[in-house]
Motif scaffolding. Structure first.
Motif, PDB file in Angstrom:
ATOM      1  N   UNK A   1       0.820  -1.208   0.000  1.00 19.46           N
ATOM      2  CA  UNK A   1       0.000   0.000   0.000  1.00 19.46           C
ATOM      3  C   UNK A   1       0.852   1.255   0.000  1.00 19.46           C
ATOM      4  N   UNK A   2       1.977   1.217   0.706  1.00 17.92           N
ATOM      5  CA  UNK A   2       2.869   2.367   0.831  1.00 17.92           C
ATOM      6  C   UNK A   2       4.266   1.851   1.115  1.00 17.92           C
ATOM      7  N   UNK A   3       5.287   2.647   0.808  1.00 15.34           N
ATOM      8  CA  UNK A   3       6.648   2.175   1.041  1.00 15.34           C
ATOM      9  C   UNK A   3       7.147   2.497   2.441  1.00 15.34           C
ATOM     10  N   UNK A   4       6.277   3.087   3.283  1.00 17.80           N
ATOM     11  CA  UNK A   4       6.648   3.412   4.664  1.00 17.80           C
ATOM     12  C   UNK A   4       5.511   3.042   5.601  1.00 17.80           C
TER      13      UNK A   4
ATOM     14  N   UNK B   1      12.036  -7.059  14.742  1.00 14.47           N
ATOM     15  CA  UNK B   1      11.555  -6.029  13.816  1.00 14.47           C
ATOM     16  C   UNK B   1      12.570  -5.780  12.703  1.00 14.47           C
ATOM     17  N   UNK B   2      13.851  -5.814  13.048  1.00 14.43           N
ATOM     18  CA  UNK B   2      14.888  -5.623  12.033  1.00 14.43           C
ATOM     19  C   UNK B   2      14.861  -6.761  11.016  1.00 14.43           C
ATOM     20  N   UNK B   3      14.621  -7.990  11.487  1.00 16.14           N
ATOM     21  CA  UNK B   3      14.511  -9.130  10.577  1.00 16.14           C
ATOM     22  C   UNK B   3      13.299  -8.959   9.664  1.00 16.14           C
ATOM     23  N   UNK B   4      12.168  -8.509  10.222  1.00 18.01           N
ATOM     24  CA  UNK B   4      10.978  -8.267   9.413  1.00 18.01           C
ATOM     25  C   UNK B   4      11.269  -7.252   8.316  1.00 18.01           C
ATOM     26  N   UNK B   5      11.926  -6.155   8.695  1.00 18.96           N
ATOM     27  CA  UNK B   5      12.215  -5.102   7.723  1.00 18.96           C
ATOM     28  C   UNK B   5      13.133  -5.603   6.620  1.00 18.96           C
ATOM     29  N   UNK B   6      14.240  -6.212   6.983  1.00 18.11           N
ATOM     30  CA  UNK B   6      15.228  -6.633   5.986  1.00 18.11           C
ATOM     31  C   UNK B   6      14.675  -7.717   5.073  1.00 18.11           C
ATOM     32  N   UNK B   7      13.811  -8.566   5.601  1.00 16.78           N
ATOM     33  CA  UNK B   7      13.238  -9.627   4.770  1.00 16.78           C
ATOM     34  C   UNK B   7      12.261  -9.077   3.731  1.00 16.78           C
ATOM     35  N   UNK B   8      11.868  -7.814   3.886  1.00 15.26           N
ATOM     36  CA  UNK B   8      10.985  -7.164   2.910  1.00 15.26           C
ATOM     37  C   UNK B   8      11.712  -6.060   2.150  1.00 15.26           C
ATOM     38  N   UNK B   9      13.040  -6.087   2.177  1.00 22.14           N
ATOM     39  CA  UNK B   9      13.821  -5.104   1.437  1.00 22.14           C
ATOM     40  C   UNK B   9      13.684  -3.702   1.971  1.00 22.14           C
TER      41      UNK B   9
ATOM     42  N   UNK C   1      10.657   1.173   6.335  1.00 19.55           N
ATOM     43  CA  UNK C   1      10.498   1.944   5.103  1.00 19.55           C
ATOM     44  C   UNK C   1      11.503   1.513   4.047  1.00 19.55           C
ATOM     45  N   UNK C   2      11.092   1.670   2.786  1.00 16.76           N
ATOM     46  CA  UNK C   2      11.972   1.418   1.651  1.00 16.76           C
ATOM     47  C   UNK C   2      12.583   2.718   1.123  1.00 16.76           C
ATOM     48  N   UNK C   3      12.437   3.793   1.893  1.00 11.62           N
ATOM     49  CA  UNK C   3      13.045   5.067   1.529  1.00 11.62           C
ATOM     50  C   UNK C   3      13.713   5.639   2.775  1.00 11.62           C
ATOM     51  N   UNK C   4      14.707   6.511   2.620  1.00 11.41           N
ATOM     52  CA  UNK C   4      15.336   7.120   3.801  1.00 11.41           C
ATOM     53  C   UNK C   4      14.330   7.946   4.586  1.00 11.41           C
ATOM     54  N   UNK C   5      14.359   7.816   5.907  1.00  8.22           N
ATOM     55  CA  UNK C   5      13.418   8.516   6.774  1.00  8.22           C
ATOM     56  C   UNK C   5      14.192   9.252   7.872  1.00  8.22           C
ATOM     57  N   UNK C   6      13.822  10.502   8.105  1.00 11.16           N
ATOM     58  CA  UNK C   6      14.319  11.227   9.268  1.00 11.16           C
ATOM     59  C   UNK C   6      13.425  10.856  10.440  1.00 11.16           C
TER      60      UNK C   6
END
Length: 249
Positions: A158-161, A199-207, A221-226
């Protein structure tokens, strides 16, 4: 006794970690993922019963949580996005958060098929269309997910973040369910409890990349976030503001 199940985060082995009585009725086991420390209940056969009321009476902090996260998300969006972009609150309960964000001038929408939308009815949407939103929020949702990896995949379509709240398992982990209130076995709804490693494993497994304050607020997120705005300084400022409001009453 239930045999250990595969981790719903990694698919790897788990160990029996705790036993508890769910809904003051069912004796069940919790399992801990060997790789990440993620804690899950056994397959939750009691959910229909647990969700007769989507929001439990124990959730007495719902309104203040919505107010606090509205403050934080307004700052996060200002630092990373544009207000006219489309935003979605997934699992948004009564629609309070969406209403607060729209009152701030943000283009927010609401989705929660399990709860009556009272405050954002004209902005209720279904979520079948991928890529329609810039950001999805999901506050106090992830601990309810039976299959977190699958649900995260759907949200990232739905969204990249995705910005979400859930308490991190204390370190060292509780020795018993009674030592950490967030298990909430009496409600039967908290079936997944996370470590930062999980949570880090969840994130990395989804790129994607995990951003977190290490406590209760996280972003995948799949984009840089502040994400620095969600750090301890902001929470201290919000606590001081709440204290002033209460003192003035």
């Amino acid at each position: 006794m239930t045999l250990p199940e595969c981790s719903r985060i990694t698919g790897g082995p788990t160990d029996v970690a705790y036993q508890a009585k769910i809904l003051d009725k069912y004796e069940i086991q919790y399992f801990r993922c060997r790789e990440t420390g993620f804690i899950q209940t056994e397959t939750p056969y009691w959910l229909d019963e647990a969700y007769r009321d989507a929001i439990t009476a124990q959730d007495s902090g719902l309104l203040q949580r919505c107010i606090t996260y509205a403050e934080i998300m307004a700052l996060l969006i200002k630092a990373n996005f544009q207000p006219q972009e489309r935003y979605l609150d997934f699992g948004g309960g009564y629609g309070v958060f969406t209403r607060l964000m729209r009152d701030r001038g943000l283009n927010y929408f609401h989705c929660d098929p399990h709860c009556q939308n009272l405050f954002a009815k004209e902005f209720e949407v279904q979520v079948e269309e991928p890529g329609k939103y810039t950001l999805v929020t999901a506050f106090e949702v992830f601990e309810h997910l039976v299959d977190p990896a699958k649900q995260l995949k759907q949200l990232l379509e739905l969204a990249d973040t995705v910005v979400f709240s859930t308490l991190i398992v204390p370190e060292p982990p509780p020795k018993d369910v009674d030592e950490w209130w967030y298990f909430l076995p009496q409600t039967g709804q908290h079936v997944s409890l996370y470590t930062v490693k999980a949570l880090d494993h969840l994130a990395s497994s989804h790129g994607a990349t995990l951003y977190t304050n290490g406590k209760n607020l996280h972003c995948i997120s799949r984009r840089p976030i502040n994400f620095s705005i969600a750090g301890d300084n902001l929470w201290a400022k919000l606590r001081r503001r709440l204290h002033r409001v209460l003192s003035d009453r």
